[in-house]
Each structure stands twice: as C-alpha cells, then as structure tokens.
Enzyme design. Structure first.
Site, PDB file in Angstrom:
ATOM      1  N   ASN A 184       0.873  -1.183   0.000  1.00 22.70           N
ATOM      2  CA  ASN A 184       0.000   0.000   0.000  1.00 22.70           C
ATOM      3  C   ASN A 184       0.902   1.222   0.000  1.00 22.70           C
ATOM      4  OD1 ASN A 184      -1.786   2.056   0.451  1.00 22.70           O
ATOM      5  ND2 ASN A 184      -2.337   1.434   2.534  1.00 22.70           N
ATOM      6  N   TRP A 185       0.978   1.843  -1.160  1.00 19.33           N
ATOM      7  CA  TRP A 185       1.907   2.971  -1.290  1.00 19.33           C
ATOM      8  C   TRP A 185       1.351   4.266  -0.697  1.00 19.33           C
ATOM      9  CZ3 TRP A 185       4.528   2.636  -6.827  1.00 19.33           C
ATOM     10  CH2 TRP A 185       5.454   1.575  -6.805  1.00 19.33           C
ATOM     11  N   LYS A 186       0.067   4.251  -0.330  1.00 20.56           N
ATOM     12  CA  LYS A 186      -0.545   5.477   0.226  1.00 20.56           C
ATOM     13  C   LYS A 186      -0.265   6.644  -0.734  1.00 20.56           C
ATOM     14  CE  LYS A 186      -0.151   3.327   4.665  1.00 20.56           C
ATOM     15  NZ  LYS A 186      -0.158   3.431   6.100  1.00 20.56           N
TER      16      LYS A 186
ATOM     17  N   HIS B 163      -9.693   1.541   4.267  1.00 25.29           N
ATOM     18  CA  HIS B 163      -8.444   1.629   5.036  1.00 25.29           C
ATOM     19  C   HIS B 163      -8.658   2.576   6.219  1.00 25.29           C
ATOM     20  CE1 HIS B 163      -4.341   2.718   6.100  1.00 25.29           C
ATOM     21  NE2 HIS B 163      -3.993   1.563   5.549  1.00 25.29           N
TER      22      HIS B 163
ATOM     23  N   GLU C 290      -7.005   4.895   7.388  1.00 27.18           N
ATOM     24  CA  GLU C 290      -6.752   6.324   7.120  1.00 27.18           C
ATOM     25  C   GLU C 290      -7.940   6.956   6.406  1.00 27.18           C
ATOM     26  OE1 GLU C 290      -2.960   5.718   5.205  1.00 27.18           O
ATOM     27  OE2 GLU C 290      -2.161   5.055   7.134  1.00 27.18           O
TER      28      GLU C 290
ATOM     29  N   GLU D 282      -6.147  -4.781  10.162  1.00 24.70           N
ATOM     30  CA  GLU D 282      -5.090  -3.807  10.425  1.00 24.70           C
ATOM     31  C   GLU D 282      -5.387  -3.067  11.721  1.00 24.70           C
ATOM     32  OE1 GLU D 282      -2.843  -2.686   6.615  1.00 24.70           O
ATOM     33  OE2 GLU D 282      -4.500  -1.305   6.817  1.00 24.70           O
TER      34      GLU D 282
ATOM     35  N   GLY E  16       2.044   2.019  10.718  1.00 19.31           N
ATOM     36  CA  GLY E  16       3.053   3.063  10.601  1.00 19.31           C
ATOM     37  C   GLY E  16       3.726   3.414  11.919  1.00 19.31           C
TER      38      GLY E  16
ATOM     39  N   SER F 129       2.757  -2.397  10.387  1.00 14.01           N
ATOM     40  CA  SER F 129       4.186  -2.574  10.653  1.00 14.01           C
ATOM     41  C   SER F 129       4.671  -3.997  10.353  1.00 14.01           C
ATOM     42  CB  SER F 129       4.528  -2.166  12.089  1.00 14.01           C
ATOM     43  OG  SER F 129       4.196  -0.794  12.292  1.00 14.01           O
TER      44      SER F 129
ATOM     45  N   GLY G 133       2.528  -1.260   4.296  1.00 10.32           N
ATOM     46  CA  GLY G 133       2.651   0.149   3.936  1.00 10.32           C
ATOM     47  C   GLY G 133       4.101   0.544   3.736  1.00 10.32           C
ATOM     48  N   GLY G 134       4.712   1.083   4.786  1.00 11.30           N
ATOM     49  CA  GLY G 134       6.061   1.649   4.694  1.00 11.30           C
ATOM     50  C   GLY G 134       7.081   0.780   3.974  1.00 11.30           C
TER      51      GLY G 134
HETATM   52  P1  PGA Z   1       2.451   0.019   7.644  1.00 14.19           P
HETATM   53  O1  PGA Z   1       1.045   0.352   6.938  1.00 14.19           O
HETATM   54  O2  PGA Z   1       2.925  -1.282   7.077  1.00 14.19           O
HETATM   55  O3  PGA Z   1       3.347   1.185   7.253  1.00 14.19           O
HETATM   56  O4  PGA Z   1       2.203  -0.052   9.095  1.00 14.19           O
HETATM   57  C1  PGA Z   1       0.114  -0.657   6.709  1.00 14.19           C
HETATM   58  C2  PGA Z   1      -1.103  -0.083   6.030  1.00 14.19           C
HETATM   59  O5  PGA Z   1      -1.477   1.051   6.337  1.00 14.19           O
HETATM   60  O6  PGA Z   1      -1.724  -0.741   5.188  1.00 14.19           O
END
Ligand code: PGA
Length: 259
Positions: free
Chosen positions: A12-14, A104, A106, A175, A181, A221, A242-243
């Site tokens: 997930n590149w956001k 998601h 966010e 999640e 994050g 994470s 994500g990251g």
């Molecule tokens: P993260 O993000 O791996 O950076 O914790 C996961 C996500 O938001 O899908």
C-alpha cells in the site's frame, strides 16, 4: 480435501511516489526478489500494489507482464455521476485495475468513511468483478478497553450483511490502527486471534466453504523480520504492507520469505 489459500502480499503505497519512480522501483524489486516473470509466482504467491490514482495506468502496463496485480486505494460505489473528485469502478476497469483497497483506517479516520460507505464500496466491487481488499481494525483506545472483538465483529458483519448473493471473491485485511506506521506490530498470536474471529464470522454468515477459501491479510508494521512468524499462523494468509512496500529491496525480502 483442505482448501489451499494462495498467500498474498499487498503493498500500500498510500500518497507516495511519482510515475517516474515506477520503472526503477519494479526493476529493483524484481531483481531483489529473484523474480523473472509471473511464472515464478503462479499459484505460489499473489503480489499486488495499491498505488495512487495518478500511477494506476502506468503501473498496470509495467505490472501486468510481471504477473503483479494493481489496485486502487479507494473507489466510489456509483458508476458515474455528480461526485467531484471520485473515481468509479468502470474508470478503474478501463485502466486494467482489478482490485481496490476499501475502508483503510486512514480513509475511515481522515475522510469520514463509515461502515455503511465501506459496505457500499465492497458490494460495488463484487458486482463489477473488482477484488475488494476490505480493511478492518480497532484503535489503541478500543484495544485497551477490551473492545477489539466487538469492534471487529461490528465492522465485519456490516460488510458481510451487504454481500448477500453477490460473488464472495473478497479479501479482508485486519489492520489494528495502533500498529499502522508505528513500528508496533501486533504479535503473531494477537493477530491470529482476530483472524480466527473474522473467519468464524464469515463461516457463520456466508458458510464454511467461503470462510475456508477467504484470504485474511494482516497489516500494521509488517516487515521482513516479523513476516515469517505472521505467515505461520493458521488464519494469516498474507500481509498488507505500507512503509516497507515503498522500498524495493526490503519488500523483496518479504516476498522471498513468503515464497
Ligand atoms: P504500515 O502500513 O505497514 O506502514 O504499518 C500498513 C497499512 O497502512 O496498510
């Protein structure tokens, strides 16, 4: 015979990266992962990247020959209309996008997505044959108050109630919001407990065969160090990352571990 669930790693590149980053990223990623073509992945691992809307078209061109799926990070449930700033499923399908992240945390937190809009988006995807990766998860406050099971049950049931007689081709991503994050991963046991709950809810609502075939991803994470233990759990079928998915060499380590 036991159902085999092919593992999935989804990046997930956001809101990150530009079109000019795509070719260097995927060439470094494929090389580091030791992958030459889709034949190296077929039936062993599903790889997917959820990229920003501006990258979708080019990402599909690059990823399709590699056997990698491209997903949108959001969709609207209507096919067209007066919804300024939104993107519909026919628009995504025109680009060759075959999956979408839905709900998601966010989006829920910053853009007021509700269980209702998440359910509408999920059913629109199922109707249109676009694979929804639907995200659920509790906040830190909810976990500390002992409300994890209650929150997950509410979120999952509102999705399942909407599915009805539609095709059941969906992925659920657990999640925990406090793990996204933050570097604070849920332990494999904490994640497994919630994944088992989700599978039991799906079994009760949609039947045991659907539950047995459903892929449930862990997100929050996830990294090259914790991925192996997470993937060893009975009900963890992959990860939403994500990251780490922004770094080709690091994400490739996760792929190697999953393979
Ligand atoms: P993260 O993000 O791996 O950076 O914790 C996961 C996500 O938001 O899908």
């Amino acid at each position: 015979m036991a159902v085999v669930r092919v593992k999935m790693l989804a990046g997930n590149w956001k809101m990150n990266k530009l079109n000019s980053d795509l070719e260097p990223f995927f060439s470094a990623f494929m090389q580091s992962a030791g992958l030459v073509s889709s034949a190296d992945l077929a039936g062993r691992l599903d790889l997917l990247f959820a990229v920003p809307a501006t990258l979708l078209a080019r990402a599909v061109e690059i990823c399709r020959p590699l056997g990698i799926r491209v997903a949108a990070q959001n969709v609207h449930w209507e096919a067209s209309g007066a919804y300024t700033g939104e993107t519909s499923l026919p628009m995504l399908r025109e680009l060759g996008v075959s999956a979408a992240l839905i709900g998601h945390s966010e989006r829920r937190q910053y853009f007021a997505e509700s269980d209702t809009s998440v359910a509408s988006k999920t059913t629109a995807c199922l109707r249109d044959g676009v694979l929804p990766l639907v995200c659920v998860g509790e906040t830190l406050d909810e976990r500390q108050k002992g409300m994890t099971a209650e929150v997950i049950t509410r979120q999952v049931l509102s999705i399942l109630a909407a599915v009805g007689t539609l095709p059941k081709d969906l992925v659920i991503a657990y999640e925990p919001v406090w793990a996204i994050g933050t570097g604070m991963t849920a332990t494999a046991a904490q994640a497994q407990e919630v994944h088992a709950l989700i599978r039991s809810l799906v079994a009760a609502q949609l039947g045991i065969p659907v539950a047995a075939g459903l892929r449930i991803l862990y997100g929050g994470s996830a990294n090259p160090i914790n991925i192996a233990e997470l993937l060893q759990q009975n009900d963890i079928d992959g990860a939403l990352v994500g990251g780490v998915s922004l770094k080709p060499e690091e994400f490739a380590k996760m792929v190697r571990s999953a393979l």
